[in-house]
Scaffold this motif. Sequence first.
Motif, PDB file in Angstrom:
ATOM      1  N   ILE A  30     -10.877  -8.589 -24.471  1.00 34.17           N
ATOM      2  CA  ILE A  30     -10.233  -7.347 -24.068  1.00 34.17           C
ATOM      3  C   ILE A  30      -8.957  -7.182 -24.879  1.00 34.17           C
ATOM      4  N   ASP A  31      -8.661  -5.962 -25.273  1.00 36.83           N
ATOM      5  CA  ASP A  31      -7.460  -5.674 -26.054  1.00 36.83           C
ATOM      6  C   ASP A  31      -6.198  -6.178 -25.348  1.00 36.83           C
ATOM      7  N   THR A 163     -17.346   1.114 -34.476  1.00 32.46           N
ATOM      8  CA  THR A 163     -18.516   0.233 -34.543  1.00 32.46           C
ATOM      9  C   THR A 163     -18.119  -1.236 -34.604  1.00 32.46           C
ATOM     10  N   ALA A 164     -16.902  -1.521 -35.064  1.00 34.91           N
ATOM     11  CA  ALA A 164     -16.428  -2.900 -35.069  1.00 34.91           C
ATOM     12  C   ALA A 164     -15.971  -3.300 -33.666  1.00 34.91           C
ATOM     13  N   ASP A 165     -15.895  -4.582 -33.422  1.00 35.27           N
ATOM     14  CA  ASP A 165     -15.368  -5.124 -32.168  1.00 35.27           C
ATOM     15  C   ASP A 165     -16.142  -4.629 -30.955  1.00 35.27           C
ATOM     16  N   ARG A 166     -17.465  -4.688 -31.050  1.00 32.88           N
ATOM     17  CA  ARG A 166     -18.304  -4.393 -29.885  1.00 32.88           C
ATOM     18  C   ARG A 166     -18.832  -5.707 -29.326  1.00 32.88           C
ATOM     19  N   PHE A 167     -18.772  -5.827 -28.007  1.00 29.20           N
ATOM     20  CA  PHE A 167     -19.139  -7.069 -27.340  1.00 29.20           C
ATOM     21  C   PHE A 167     -20.112  -6.768 -26.199  1.00 29.20           C
ATOM     22  N   ALA A 168     -21.014  -7.693 -25.951  1.00 28.95           N
ATOM     23  CA  ALA A 168     -21.942  -7.582 -24.828  1.00 28.95           C
ATOM     24  C   ALA A 168     -21.666  -8.712 -23.850  1.00 28.95           C
ATOM     25  N   VAL A 169     -21.611  -8.378 -22.572  1.00 28.48           N
ATOM     26  CA  VAL A 169     -21.414  -9.370 -21.519  1.00 28.48           C
ATOM     27  C   VAL A 169     -22.669  -9.378 -20.652  1.00 28.48           C
ATOM     28  N   LYS A 360     -11.271  -1.902 -27.443  1.00 31.14           N
ATOM     29  CA  LYS A 360     -10.184  -1.008 -27.050  1.00 31.14           C
ATOM     30  C   LYS A 360     -10.474  -0.222 -25.772  1.00 31.14           C
ATOM     31  N   ALA A 361     -11.634  -0.448 -25.166  1.00 33.72           N
ATOM     32  CA  ALA A 361     -11.952   0.269 -23.931  1.00 33.72           C
ATOM     33  C   ALA A 361     -11.024  -0.142 -22.789  1.00 33.72           C
ATOM     34  N   MET A 362     -10.646  -1.434 -22.764  1.00 30.12           N
ATOM     35  CA  MET A 362      -9.782  -1.958 -21.712  1.00 30.12           C
ATOM     36  C   MET A 362      -8.653  -2.753 -22.352  1.00 30.12           C
ATOM     37  N   THR A 363      -7.588  -2.946 -21.606  1.00 33.86           N
ATOM     38  CA  THR A 363      -6.485  -3.746 -22.111  1.00 33.86           C
ATOM     39  C   THR A 363      -5.960  -4.657 -21.013  1.00 33.86           C
ATOM     40  N   LEU A 364      -5.492  -5.821 -21.418  1.00 35.94           N
ATOM     41  CA  LEU A 364      -4.911  -6.814 -20.507  1.00 35.94           C
ATOM     42  C   LEU A 364      -3.500  -7.125 -20.961  1.00 35.94           C
ATOM     43  N   ASP A 407       0.880 -19.993 -12.549  1.00 34.17           N
ATOM     44  CA  ASP A 407       0.916 -18.576 -12.204  1.00 34.17           C
ATOM     45  C   ASP A 407       0.666 -17.697 -13.426  1.00 34.17           C
ATOM     46  N   VAL A 408      -0.055 -16.607 -13.200  1.00 39.59           N
ATOM     47  CA  VAL A 408      -0.233 -15.561 -14.206  1.00 39.59           C
ATOM     48  C   VAL A 408       0.053 -14.221 -13.539  1.00 39.59           C
ATOM     49  N   LEU A 409       0.955 -13.449 -14.133  1.00 41.31           N
ATOM     50  CA  LEU A 409       1.295 -12.104 -13.663  1.00 41.31           C
ATOM     51  C   LEU A 409       0.747 -11.133 -14.699  1.00 41.31           C
ATOM     52  N   PHE A 410      -0.085 -10.182 -14.264  1.00 42.08           N
ATOM     53  CA  PHE A 410      -0.804  -9.404 -15.274  1.00 42.08           C
ATOM     54  C   PHE A 410      -1.187  -8.010 -14.765  1.00 42.08           C
ATOM     55  N   GLY A 411      -1.580  -7.192 -15.708  1.00 47.55           N
ATOM     56  CA  GLY A 411      -2.137  -5.879 -15.425  1.00 47.55           C
ATOM     57  C   GLY A 411      -3.351  -5.660 -16.301  1.00 47.55           C
ATOM     58  N   ILE A 412      -4.322  -4.900 -15.794  1.00 44.45           N
ATOM     59  CA  ILE A 412      -5.515  -4.541 -16.557  1.00 44.45           C
ATOM     60  C   ILE A 412      -5.678  -3.032 -16.486  1.00 44.45           C
ATOM     61  N   GLY A 413      -5.884  -2.407 -17.616  1.00 51.61           N
ATOM     62  CA  GLY A 413      -6.055  -0.963 -17.650  1.00 51.61           C
ATOM     63  C   GLY A 413      -7.350  -0.578 -18.342  1.00 51.61           C
ATOM     64  N   VAL A 414      -7.981   0.475 -17.842  1.00 51.92           N
ATOM     65  CA  VAL A 414      -9.153   1.061 -18.491  1.00 51.92           C
ATOM     66  C   VAL A 414      -8.666   2.266 -19.273  1.00 51.92           C
TER      67      VAL A 414
END
Length: 430
Positions: A30-31, A163-169, A360-364, A407-414
């Motif tokens: 994730i970005d 087309t670059a940086d495409r991932f499948a989960v 780039k669809a999501m960011t952490l 501890d991890v303090l974080f945000g995730i955005g779409v």
Amino acid sequence: MATNNLINDMIITKRALPLFRDTNGFIKNIDRSYDSYFGKSGAKIGASVNVRLPNDPVVGDGPVVSPQSIAERSVPLTVAYRKHVSLGFDTQERTLNVDDFSGRYIEPSVNNLTGSVADIAMTLALGAANMVRNVDGNGNTIAPTSETWLQAKAKLTKQHAPTADRFAVLDPDTDASTVSGLMGLFNPSAQIGQQTKTGAMEAPLLGVREWINDQTCLVTTTGSYDSAATATGSVTTLSNAGNAIPGQISSTAYPQNSVIATSALNGGINAGDVITIAGVNQVNRVTKRSYGTPMQFVVTQAVASGATSIVVSPALVGPAADGSQNQYQTVDALPVADAKITLVGKQGETIRRNLLFNKKAMTLVTVDLMEVNKGVVDCGMANLDGISMRTLTYYNGTDDTLGTRLDVLFGIGVLRPEWLCIVPDIVDAG
């Protein structure tokens, strides 16, 4: 191997960070380009910045310029989550060599910590605005094939995802069926041989940079809506208001939503379900010409049976009133009265939500927690490739023990829900 006299918190943190970064392939890819926006130490839950999205100017004709007002779009990226694991051990255990200590304590702790972060990311990925199903003769979802994945790739391309940086989960069960299905489709090669040896998808393949086997893929059940309701012709826009409630999908987590007024629904629609609307087709985001194929919309708020409106993403943006191009146009026409609203997928199907996405669809973002000195035994904070983590050891006088927490303090955005595509696989009830 020589042992350490004492494994301190900085050692623990520096051992934990690369594990956190690399343990989960989804989180790893994730970005993380917005970490600098939260660069101050001691940030707290609720800290937020508006991340601007790319502008979409309309192209004009001829030598005469008609200045246009650009409607800026942004997504609030909020530090909404804090996760931790706590460890208990005595000073003797801290005199183990680093590798033994890491294997016994750090690795399992970080594995669980990363999994909890990935679960939140997967929940937000319920907002994926595209779905490609492989179906049998009765319309039931079945395991995806190479064609299914290629169609998902085409979905992202038509949304202008790079087309670059495409991932499948992939869920482990889907990964197994995908590898099995692809083995006979290619001539022998080193790559296919490696797939046969490892039993896992090897990248790059089918235009995907990396195939990620991930146990945190969500399993969801499609709503009971019977696809009989129709639109009334009324559409309103909701602006985004912030990140989702922790652990839940919410319309406020996505850049913009539309409320579609409908006749009364027979059966409920779950958040994350995908719908189409008759006569509402996808457009090329650059030329604004219609592709002639139904635009898919993800439902971002659960809808009860009998309801008369549905909240969806992306927002429905049609042509201008005079029929000319519109900024951020997503569809070739807004729904007219009596346009049928159809559920993509079968009612009540339980599916694995495998995912194809652009980075780039999501960011952490992770944020530096304040280093604490008073009242603690030790504290270590470090940053690796944009990921921040703190380890803190404290003394408990009531039972004369030491406790350590990571501890991890974080945000995730779409940021771009249209750059996420769900590739479902059926969960066999048997």
